[in-house]
Structures are given as C-alpha cells and as structure tokens.
Scaffold this motif. Sequence first.
Motif, short mmCIF file in Angstrom:
data_model
loop_
_atom_site.label_atom_id
_atom_site.label_comp_id
_atom_site.label_asym_id
_atom_site.label_seq_id
_atom_site.Cartn_x
_atom_site.Cartn_y
_atom_site.Cartn_z
N ARG A 41 0.82 -1.22 0.00
CA ARG A 41 0.00 0.00 0.00
C ARG A 41 0.86 1.27 0.00
NH1 ARG A 41 -5.51 -1.80 1.05
NH2 ARG A 41 -6.06 0.40 1.07
N THR A 42 2.10 1.16 0.46
CA THR A 42 2.99 2.33 0.41
C THR A 42 3.35 2.62 -1.05
OG1 THR A 42 3.86 1.77 2.58
CG2 THR A 42 5.18 3.29 1.25
N GLU A 132 7.35 -3.90 5.58
CA GLU A 132 6.43 -2.77 5.32
C GLU A 132 5.29 -2.73 6.34
OE1 GLU A 132 3.11 -0.55 3.11
OE2 GLU A 132 3.10 -2.63 3.72
N TYR A 136 4.82 -0.30 10.21
CA TYR A 136 3.65 0.52 10.59
C TYR A 136 3.04 -0.03 11.88
CZ TYR A 136 3.61 2.63 5.89
OH TYR A 136 3.93 3.31 4.73
N ASN A 155 -8.53 -4.50 14.17
CA ASN A 155 -9.43 -4.68 13.03
C ASN A 155 -8.58 -4.78 11.76
OD1 ASN A 155 -11.91 -4.87 11.69
ND2 ASN A 155 -11.88 -2.69 11.18
N THR A 158 -5.87 -9.39 8.95
CA THR A 158 -5.24 -10.19 7.90
C THR A 158 -4.51 -9.34 6.87
OG1 THR A 158 -7.38 -10.17 6.84
CG2 THR A 158 -6.77 -12.18 8.01
N GLY A 159 -4.55 -8.02 7.02
CA GLY A 159 -3.80 -7.17 6.11
C GLY A 159 -2.31 -7.23 6.44
N ALA A 160 -1.49 -6.53 5.64
CA ALA A 160 -0.04 -6.55 5.91
C ALA A 160 0.23 -5.96 7.29
CB ALA A 160 0.69 -5.75 4.83
N CYS A 180 -11.65 -10.31 11.39
CA CYS A 180 -11.40 -10.69 9.99
C CYS A 180 -12.67 -11.33 9.42
CB CYS A 180 -10.23 -11.68 9.90
SG CYS A 180 -10.58 -13.27 10.67
N ARG A 181 -12.63 -11.75 8.15
CA ARG A 181 -13.82 -12.42 7.60
C ARG A 181 -13.69 -13.95 7.77
NH1 ARG A 181 -12.45 -13.30 1.45
NH2 ARG A 181 -10.50 -12.16 1.56
N ASN A 184 -10.79 -16.30 6.83
CA ASN A 184 -9.47 -16.08 7.43
C ASN A 184 -9.39 -16.40 8.92
OD1 ASN A 184 -8.06 -15.30 5.11
ND2 ASN A 184 -8.95 -13.27 5.17
N TYR A 199 -16.22 -10.45 10.98
CA TYR A 199 -16.99 -9.21 10.74
C TYR A 199 -18.17 -9.39 9.79
CZ TYR A 199 -14.33 -8.24 6.34
OH TYR A 199 -13.78 -8.30 5.09
N ALA A 217 -6.40 -1.45 11.73
CA ALA A 217 -5.27 -1.56 10.78
C ALA A 217 -5.71 -1.43 9.34
CB ALA A 217 -4.54 -2.88 11.02
N LYS A 220 -11.32 1.13 8.77
CA LYS A 220 -12.73 1.00 8.37
C LYS A 220 -13.70 1.53 9.42
CE LYS A 220 -11.91 -1.35 4.53
NZ LYS A 220 -12.09 -0.76 3.22
N GLU A 240 -5.93 4.99 8.56
CA GLU A 240 -6.48 5.93 7.58
C GLU A 240 -6.75 7.27 8.24
OE1 GLU A 240 -7.05 5.74 4.24
OE2 GLU A 240 -6.26 3.72 4.09
N LYS A 311 -6.22 -7.96 -0.26
CA LYS A 311 -5.11 -8.94 -0.21
C LYS A 311 -5.03 -9.50 1.21
CE LYS A 311 -1.35 -5.54 0.41
NZ LYS A 311 -1.00 -5.56 1.82
N1 NAP Z 1 -1.13 5.76 1.83
C1 NAP Z 1 -0.11 5.02 2.22
O1 NAP Z 1 1.05 5.32 1.92
C2 NAP Z 1 -0.38 3.78 3.03
C3 NAP Z 1 0.67 2.94 3.29
C4 NAP Z 1 0.44 1.78 4.02
C5 NAP Z 1 -0.84 1.53 4.49
N2 NAP Z 1 -1.85 2.39 4.25
C6 NAP Z 1 -3.21 2.10 4.71
O2 NAP Z 1 -3.18 1.17 5.76
C7 NAP Z 1 -4.24 0.25 5.65
C8 NAP Z 1 -3.74 -1.15 5.78
O3 NAP Z 1 -2.79 -1.47 4.82
P1 NAP Z 1 -2.47 -3.00 4.57
O4 NAP Z 1 -1.48 -3.10 3.48
O5 NAP Z 1 -2.23 -3.67 5.86
O6 NAP Z 1 -3.90 -3.44 4.06
P2 NAP Z 1 -4.28 -4.66 3.16
O7 NAP Z 1 -3.25 -5.72 3.32
O8 NAP Z 1 -4.61 -4.17 1.82
O9 NAP Z 1 -5.62 -5.10 3.92
C9 NAP Z 1 -6.38 -6.06 3.33
C10 NAP Z 1 -7.19 -6.72 4.40
O10 NAP Z 1 -8.16 -5.83 4.88
C11 NAP Z 1 -9.21 -6.60 5.41
N3 NAP Z 1 -10.47 -5.90 5.31
C12 NAP Z 1 -11.03 -5.37 4.20
N4 NAP Z 1 -12.22 -4.82 4.53
C13 NAP Z 1 -12.40 -5.00 5.87
C14 NAP Z 1 -13.41 -4.64 6.80
N5 NAP Z 1 -14.50 -3.97 6.43
N6 NAP Z 1 -13.26 -4.99 8.09
C15 NAP Z 1 -12.15 -5.65 8.49
N7 NAP Z 1 -11.17 -6.03 7.66
C16 NAP Z 1 -11.29 -5.69 6.37
C17 NAP Z 1 -9.25 -7.84 4.58
O11 NAP Z 1 -9.36 -8.88 5.52
P3 NAP Z 1 -10.35 -10.11 5.31
O12 NAP Z 1 -9.83 -10.85 4.10
O13 NAP Z 1 -10.25 -10.88 6.55
O14 NAP Z 1 -11.67 -9.51 5.03
C18 NAP Z 1 -7.91 -7.90 3.87
O15 NAP Z 1 -7.16 -9.03 4.24
C19 NAP Z 1 -4.93 0.55 4.34
O16 NAP Z 1 -6.09 1.26 4.66
C20 NAP Z 1 -3.95 1.40 3.59
O17 NAP Z 1 -4.54 2.32 2.74
C21 NAP Z 1 -1.65 3.50 3.51
#
Ligand code: NAP
Length: 324
Positions: A41-42, A132, A136, A155, A158-160, A180-181, A184, A199, A217, A220, A240, A311
């Motif tokens: 996401r970065t 990465e 964070y 919350n 399962t994200g990064a 998580c859903r 997962n 969720y 995390a 949302k 966010e 992801k």
């Molecule tokens: N702008 C930037 O530079 C930057 C950099 C890093 C991170 N971020 C922000 O940080 C956040 C996390 O990044 P990440 O890379 O860890 O995210 P990610 O890996 O893209 O997160 C994906 C996960 O989010 C979960 N998810 C989606 N909708 C959900 C909901 N309504 N409730 C609970 N879980 C939900 C999904 O889990 P399930 O499969 O279990 O549903 C999926 O595994 C993002 O919002 C991203 O935009 C921003």
Amino acid sequence: MKAVVYTQYGPPEVAKLSEVPKPMPKDNEVLIKVHATTVNRTDCGFRSAEYFIVRFFAGLLRPKQQILGCEFAGLIESVGSKVTEYKAGDRVFGYNDQTFGGHAEYLVMPQNGTMATIPEGMSFTEAAPITEGAHYALCNIRAAKIGKGTKVLINGATGAIGSSAVQIAKHLGAEVTAVCRTQNLELVKSLGADEIIDYTRQDFTKLNTRFDVIFDAVGKSSFGKCKPLLVEKGIYMSTELGYMSQNPFLALITPILGGKKILFPIPTTSKKDILFLKELVEKGEFKPVIDRKYPLEQIVEAYRYVETGMKTGNVVILIASGNN
Ligand SMILES: NC(=O)c1ccc[n+]([C@@H]2O[C@H](COP(=O)([O-])OP(=O)(O)OC[C@H]3O[C@@H](n4cnc5c(N)ncnc54)[C@H](OP(=O)(O)O)[C@@H]3O)[C@@H](O)[C@H]2O)c1
C-alpha cells in the motif's frame, strides 16, 4: 537492467517495465541484486498520489524517484570501498521508503541503511515482505505502549499491517482480539489471536467487551463508533485519515483533554527496528503472511490486486531466480 518505472502519478498502468542503467554503489553503499520485492500500500500511495500530501515528499508535479518498491530481499553483488558491514554474497532484506528502488533487478543501499542479513534458512520470497506492514504496526504498538496484559482489538487482522500487529502484540504479551472475515479465521488463529470476531457475522463496534487499545489496521471504523468500547483512558488508532481527515486532527486535541484519545503516530523506521523484526523471525514469533506472487513483468496486475484492498498479508514480486 530491467526496472518498473513510473514518470507520472496515476493508475497501475503508469508503472512500465523498462530498461534503465544499472546503479553504481558509492563508497559507503552496497549493490544488491534484487531477488524478491513486494507491491504494497505504500508503493500504491506513492504511485497514485491519491492523497495530495504525498506530493510534498515524492515530487509536486511528478515523482522524483521513478522506481518504486520499498521492500526488497536479495544478494549483495558488490560493495563500495568504505563498506565494512557487508560483503559480496551476503543475503539481505530491508525497507527503503526514501529512495525506494526495489522494483528493479538492482538496487543500491547505504551500508548503515534500514536493512539486515536474512535470517538463516529463509528464502528471498519469505524475507521480502518482513518490513512494510510490520514497521507501521510497530510504530502504532509503541505509540500506544502495548505490552504485557494490554487488551487490544485489531481490526483488519489479515492485512499486511494487521497480520504483523497481531503477531508483534502477542510477542509483547498483549491479549489480542482480532477481526477478519470467515475465510481467514484459521489464519488469524495461527497468528496467535486470543479471540476472533468474524466481521461478516458480527459488528465489533457492538461488543460489550472493553479494550485498552483499538487499532484499526485497515481504517474502516471511526473514533466515535469505537469510543464506547474503550476503557476510561483507552486509545484508538487507525491507519487511515478518517472522514474529513478527522483522525490526525483528533490526535492533536484528544490527548490534551485527558480521557479516551486518538493517537496518529508518524511512521518511522530504523535499523534497530529491522534488527528487532529479524530477531522475531529467528525466534519463530513473526512470519510475514504471503498471499500472491507475481513476476516483475506482471506488476500492473499485482498493483490492481493490491488496490482491491482485499489482499491477505503481502503480495510478493519475483525478480531473479534462485532460492526464491
Ligand atoms: N497511503 C499510504 O502510503 C499507506 C501505506 C500503508 C498503508 N496504508 C493504509 O493502511 C491500511 C492497511 O494497509 P495493509 O497493506 O495492511 O492493508 P491490506 O493488506 O490491503 O488489507 C487487506 C485486508 O483488509 C481486510 N479488510 C477489508 N475490509 C475489511 C473490513 N470492512 N473490516 C475488516 N477487515 C477488512 C481484509 O481482511 P479479510 O480478508 O479478513 O476480510 C484484507 O485481508 C490501508 O487502509 C492502507 O490504505 C496507507
């Protein structure tokens, strides 16, 4: 060398596979043959410049650093004349959100940069996504002083960031409830979560339990919705900005008021953090979750997938072959 270059901000298609000159290490730098990197996401944030603020760091009109890829794992090919810490043949991994450069066959890093040698027995593919999401997570965990016995809800477990946060918080002795859903649930259990909320069946903001810390995390939820779940001086954190950028704004106000508060730490990373993560990996207490793998040639597809926001953990890009 082959590299994915972007010369303008925009959708995944602005990232183009190109031929560019191979970088030359300076006296205090190492030249790394990149075996694996990630799209995260970065990288997406810097490629799209969706948030205008990114342009203040990355270039107002167009990107100054035109090769993204903040995570990397590879083999040191050569070292500058003043390098004492590494030698050719060392296997290294690391994080670089200053000059990026991982989406290429070669990358240079200063010897005192945020990298370390890859833990014994770990492949380049496994090592590339160590940093990465985890840095964070670490930043937020430290800001909230999560430690032994802290009751924390994560919350987006399962994200990064979330999958790293669950593992690091458990390592520090916290009591973790993860959201998580359904698909997962097993994965999150394997990361060490004590309680898991699906969720798709239950809205965690309606729980009767109280938490010292809620870390969203995936950004949302909102402070307003989570406040009733926090103990008296409980902490809410989100990845966010929130509706009308309320999170950083409230992070300035709420700590002064003395009750429940938002923290919005500015992410940083250091060599010490990289070594801390390496140590966790070696102890078997942290393992980055890997979802899909793509060859460098399919990076646009990788970007599209990462931007679905669905992801699971990390998306790895394979560059050179051998021990991947
Ligand atoms: N702008 C930037 O530079 C930057 C950099 C890093 C991170 N971020 C922000 O940080 C956040 C996390 O990044 P990440 O890379 O860890 O995210 P990610 O890996 O893209 O997160 C994906 C996960 O989010 C979960 N998810 C989606 N909708 C959900 C909901 N309504 N409730 C609970 N879980 C939900 C999904 O889990 P399930 O499969 O279990 O549903 C999926 O595994 C993002 O919002 C991203 O935009 C921003």
